[in-house]
Scaffold this active site. Structure first.
Site, PDB file in Angstrom:
ATOM      1  N   HIS A 112      -1.334  -6.551  -9.091  1.00 22.66           N
ATOM      2  CA  HIS A 112      -1.360  -5.217  -8.470  1.00 22.66           C
ATOM      3  C   HIS A 112      -1.024  -4.085  -9.434  1.00 22.66           C
ATOM      4  CE1 HIS A 112      -2.306  -7.151  -4.830  1.00 22.66           C
ATOM      5  NE2 HIS A 112      -1.081  -7.436  -4.416  1.00 22.66           N
ATOM      6  N   HIS A 181      -2.762  -2.311   1.008  1.00 20.88           N
ATOM      7  CA  HIS A 181      -2.097  -3.588   1.239  1.00 20.88           C
ATOM      8  C   HIS A 181      -1.354  -3.607   2.576  1.00 20.88           C
ATOM      9  CE1 HIS A 181      -0.247  -7.392   0.291  1.00 20.88           C
ATOM     10  NE2 HIS A 181      -0.723  -7.382  -0.938  1.00 20.88           N
ATOM     11  N   GLU A 319      -7.364  -7.229   2.447  1.00 15.96           N
ATOM     12  CA  GLU A 319      -7.442  -6.328   1.303  1.00 15.96           C
ATOM     13  C   GLU A 319      -8.876  -6.292   0.757  1.00 15.96           C
ATOM     14  OE1 GLU A 319      -4.157  -7.482  -1.469  1.00 15.96           O
ATOM     15  OE2 GLU A 319      -3.743  -8.866   0.184  1.00 15.96           O
TER      16      GLU A 319
END
Length: 354
Positions: A112, A181, A319
């Site tokens: 991420h 997210h 996602e």
């Protein structure tokens, strides 16, 4: 449901009256019985409220007002993650023959965007038609990624649909992969697990992963496996099957969506239904993949607004994104962005009742 962006009420307030929360804004978007709140910390979709089949409303995102929990390791409650969502193997990328070492997050990967990714930043915000537009400048070399990146994320509420629109430009060749997210529980936040939710994915293939959750190469068909959600199926039906890809206790995998429209417009990726409440969520996206994570590693460390600690399967993340580790997989759709180009991505969350 009816309504348009012109009917959306937009307001803003401080997240908290003092401390770090005073520097964070909470934007509220309201259209009929649908309400969304967005924080400038992490460009976070903080809450989403929708009616059930009886008309009773509930907040359907895992959410907390504890700043530390919002930013907790690997949780990312509703944040925008980047500059590269999901995992990059060995915390390095090579662009035009030049290797760039990325900030690692542990386990031999960068997850991420790194330990200080976009989810940890306070974004600038301004009202947009029917919503809020957030902006962030990421300098050249941020978390090891080349190029100064200017990012824009816009949330727009129109009737029963919340649209998330992403844009980015760079000063040097780089890679970009952005997603939101959020964790959904259509029974209502704190309303039990999501194992009985019915999930449909518009995908005949997925990317199996190694022990680091890095795809090890070619797509594999979902047919005949617990990964087959081509027809509505309870999330919990095969989640504990003896399958080598389910060793983590649930799903944390990327599905390869059916081809997207060439013009970049969003097409359906997923449909989620809670038979108990009747609430439904249709996810449309311009992205080629969708990562489904069933909160396997949640162990009650965070307590939501309902007062219920979040355990395994308390919510499901859907996602929309490019495939994990695409910079090392030349057969996957490219995540490369060069000067003069614009990264564009759109995801729509459409709420309904069965």
């Amino acid at each position: 449901m009816t309504g348009s962006a012109e009917n959306t009420e937009v307001s803003r307030a401080h997240f908290a009256s003092g401390g770090a929360g005073a520097a964070i804004e909470r934007w509220t978007l309201r259209n009929g019985r649908i309400e969304a709140t967005v924080l400038t910390l992490g460009a976070t979709l903080h809450t989403l409220t929708a009616p059930d089949r009886t008309g009773a409303t509930a907040q359907i995102l895992l959410s907390t007002d504890e700043l530390g929990a919002i930013l907790g390791a690997a949780r990312h409650y509703g944040t925008v993650v980047g500059r590269y969502a999901n995992r990059i193997a060995d915390s390095r990328i090579t662009i035009d023959g030049e290797e760039h070492q990325l900030a690692p997050t542990g386990g031999g990967v960068t997850l991420h965007g790194g330990p200080d990714g976009f989810a940890h930043r306070i974004w600038a915000a301004e009202e947009a038609p029917g919503g809020v537009r957030l902006r962030l400048h990421s300098p050249d070399g941020d978390q090891g990624f080349p190029g100064a990146l200017d990012v824009q994320v816009t949330y727009t509420l129109s009737g029963d649909a919340l649209t998330i629109d992403y844009r980015a430009t760079t000063t040097r060749p780089t890679v970009v992969n952005l997603t939101n997210h959020a964790y959904f529980n259509l029974s209502g936040e704190g309303g039990g697990d999501i194992l009985g939710h019915l999930l449909t994915l518009d995908a005949e293939e997925y990317t199996p992963v190694d022990e680091r959750l890095i795809p090890y190469g070619p797509y594999e068909p979902v047919a005949g496996t617990p990964f087959d959600f081509t027809a509505p199926r309870p999330i919990g039906k095969g989640i504990h099957d003896e399958h080598p890809q389910l060793r983590a206790g649930g799903y944390d995998h990327n599905w390869v969506l059916r081809p997207r429209p060439a013009d970049g417009s969003p097409a359906r990726a997923a449909f989620l239904e809670d038979p108990a409440s009747g609430r439904t969520l249709e996810v449309l996206t311009s992205e080629p993949g969708i990562q489904v994570y069933t909160a396997n590693s949640f162990h009650g460390a965070v307590t939501g607004a309902s007062g219920v600690p979040y355990g395994p399967y308390a919510g499901v993340a859907l996602e929309t994104q490019h495939h994990p580790d695409s910079p090392h997989q030349p057969s996957y759709p490219s995540t490369r962005l060069r000067p003069g180009e614009e990264f564009r991505s759109t995801t729509v969350l459409r709420l309904g009742v069965a």
